[in-house]
Design an enzyme around this catalytic site. Structure first.
Site, mmCIF file in Angstrom:
data_model
loop_
_atom_site.group_PDB
_atom_site.id
_atom_site.type_symbol
_atom_site.label_atom_id
_atom_site.label_comp_id
_atom_site.label_asym_id
_atom_site.label_seq_id
_atom_site.Cartn_x
_atom_site.Cartn_y
_atom_site.Cartn_z
ATOM 1 N N LYS A 90 -18.212 4.368 -9.177
ATOM 2 C CA LYS A 90 -19.467 4.305 -8.431
ATOM 3 C C LYS A 90 -19.562 5.188 -6.934
ATOM 4 O O LYS A 90 -18.424 5.207 -6.439
ATOM 5 C CB LYS A 90 -19.677 2.987 -8.108
ATOM 6 C CG LYS A 90 -20.202 1.910 -8.996
ATOM 7 C CD LYS A 90 -20.461 0.639 -8.771
ATOM 8 C CE LYS A 90 -20.663 -0.302 -10.005
ATOM 9 N NZ LYS A 90 -20.911 -1.885 -9.404
ATOM 10 N N THR A 131 1.165 5.040 -22.416
ATOM 11 C CA THR A 131 1.171 3.925 -22.210
ATOM 12 C C THR A 131 0.032 3.130 -23.147
ATOM 13 O O THR A 131 -0.764 3.851 -23.675
ATOM 14 C CB THR A 131 0.979 3.448 -20.870
ATOM 15 O OG1 THR A 131 -0.316 3.951 -20.531
ATOM 16 C CG2 THR A 131 1.917 4.017 -19.883
ATOM 17 N N ASP A 141 -7.981 9.277 -16.957
ATOM 18 C CA ASP A 141 -8.601 9.511 -18.191
ATOM 19 C C ASP A 141 -10.189 9.260 -17.811
ATOM 20 O O ASP A 141 -11.003 9.262 -18.722
ATOM 21 C CB ASP A 141 -8.024 8.524 -19.213
ATOM 22 C CG ASP A 141 -8.603 7.039 -18.738
ATOM 23 O OD1 ASP A 141 -8.988 6.794 -17.832
ATOM 24 O OD2 ASP A 141 -8.376 6.244 -19.674
ATOM 25 N N ASP A 145 -7.094 4.091 -9.948
ATOM 26 C CA ASP A 145 -8.583 3.522 -9.967
ATOM 27 C C ASP A 145 -9.573 4.831 -9.680
ATOM 28 O O ASP A 145 -9.395 5.194 -8.653
ATOM 29 C CB ASP A 145 -8.833 2.582 -9.013
ATOM 30 C CG ASP A 145 -9.918 1.690 -9.380
ATOM 31 O OD1 ASP A 145 -10.886 2.376 -9.854
ATOM 32 O OD2 ASP A 145 -9.949 0.647 -9.213
ATOM 33 N N ASP A 175 0.910 -1.205 0.014
ATOM 34 C CA ASP A 175 0.098 -0.128 -0.165
ATOM 35 C C ASP A 175 1.030 1.321 0.005
ATOM 36 O O ASP A 175 1.651 1.597 0.906
ATOM 37 C CB ASP A 175 -0.838 -0.133 1.361
ATOM 38 C CG ASP A 175 -2.070 1.327 1.363
ATOM 39 O OD1 ASP A 175 -1.568 2.098 0.452
ATOM 40 O OD2 ASP A 175 -2.993 0.845 2.194
#
Length: 221
Positions: A133, A200, A165, A129, A106
Site C-alpha cells: 500500500k 524456500t 517476488d 515485506d 531490528d
C-alpha cells in the site's frame, strides 16, 4: 522515533520451539536492544571469519542451509518473528552448526548501533515485506537511507543481495540500489538466482501464484 520496516508477530510456539528458546538462545542468540556499543564479532563466533548479515530470515531454513554449505563464513541472522527465531535455533542444534548466531530485533538498529563500517562480507535481505500500500512505502527496508547504512557496513567488494517476488517492489529496489554511488551492479538489471540462495517454501508458493522471484546483487566499490 524511527519507522519500523517490519510488523512484529509472536505467533504460536510449539513445544519444540519453547524448548529451543529456553535451552539454546543463551548459547546462540542475542537481543539487539540489549547490546551496548559495537558487537565483537570475533568474540560472538569464537573466531575471525567473514560475516554475512542475514536480514529477516523467516523460519530460518534457508539460513541453516546456506550456513551448512558455507562453513568458512559466519552468519549473523536477525529476525523479529519468535517462532522463526526458535525454529532456527532448533536447526542450529539439529545440524550441528557453529557458524550461526541469531539476533532478535531490528536489523537496522543492529547495523546502526552495533556493527562497524567495513565489517561485513555480505548482507542478505531475502523477501522483505513489500508493504504494497502506498501509505506504507515508508516502511520498506530498501530505500536510500537504509541502503546507505547497510552498504557502509560492507567491506569493499562485499555483496548486498536482495530478493523479492513483488514485481513493483523489485523495480523500486533496482532503481534505489543502482542509485547508490558506492554500489555497482555487475548484472544487466536483475541477477539470475545464485546457487547459494536456496528456494524456500515461501518462494515456491509465490511461483505457484505466478510471482517469480527477482534477485538483485550489487557490490560495494
Amino acid at each position: 522515533m524511527s519507522i519500523r520496516t517490519f510488523h512484529p508477530r509472536r505467533g504460536r510456539l510449539s513445544g519444540r520451539h519453547h524448548d529451543a528458546l529456553d535451552r539454546l538462545h543463551a548459547v546462540h542468540g542475542l537481543v539487539v536492544a540489549d547490546l551496548v556499543g559495537p558487537l565483537d564479532l570475533v568474540a560472538s563466533f569464537g573466531r575471525s571469519a567473514p560475516v554475512v548479515l542475514d536480514i529477516g530470515f523467516g523460519m530460518g531454513d534457508a539460513t541453516a542451509t546456506m550456513a551448512a554449505a558455507d562453513p568458512g563464513r559466519d552468519y549473523l541472522a536477525v529476525e523479529v518473528h519468535t517462532p522463526g527465531i526458535a525454529n532456527l535455533l532448533a536447526l542450529i542444534e539439529r545440524d550441528g552448526l557453529t557458524n550461526v548466531r541469531v539476533a532478535t530485533g531490528d536489523a537496522l538498529d543492529l547495523a546502526r548501533r552495533c556493527l562497524s563500517e567495513n565489517s561485513l562480507d555480505a548482507v542478505y535481505a531475502f523477501f522483505p515485506d513489500p508493504w504494497p500500500k502506498t501509505r506504507h512505502h515508508k516502511r520498506r527496508l530498501i530505500q536510500p537511507d537504509h541502503v546507505a547504512l547497510l552498504r557502509s557496513r560492507l567491506r569493499r567488494g562485499g555483496r548486498l543481495h536482495c530478493t523479492t517476488d513483488w514485481a513493483p517492489y523489485a523495480e523500486v529496489m533496482l532503481t534505489t540500489l543502482q542509485a547508490d554511488p558506492e554500489l555497482v551492479n555487475p548484472h544487466d538489471g536483475f541477477a539470475p538466482r545464485p546457487a547459494y540462495r536456496p528456494e524456500t517454501k515461501f518462494e515456491r508458493r509465490g511461483l505457484r501464484a505466478g510471482r517469480p522471484a527477482y534477485d538483485l546483487i550489487l557490490v560495494r566499490r
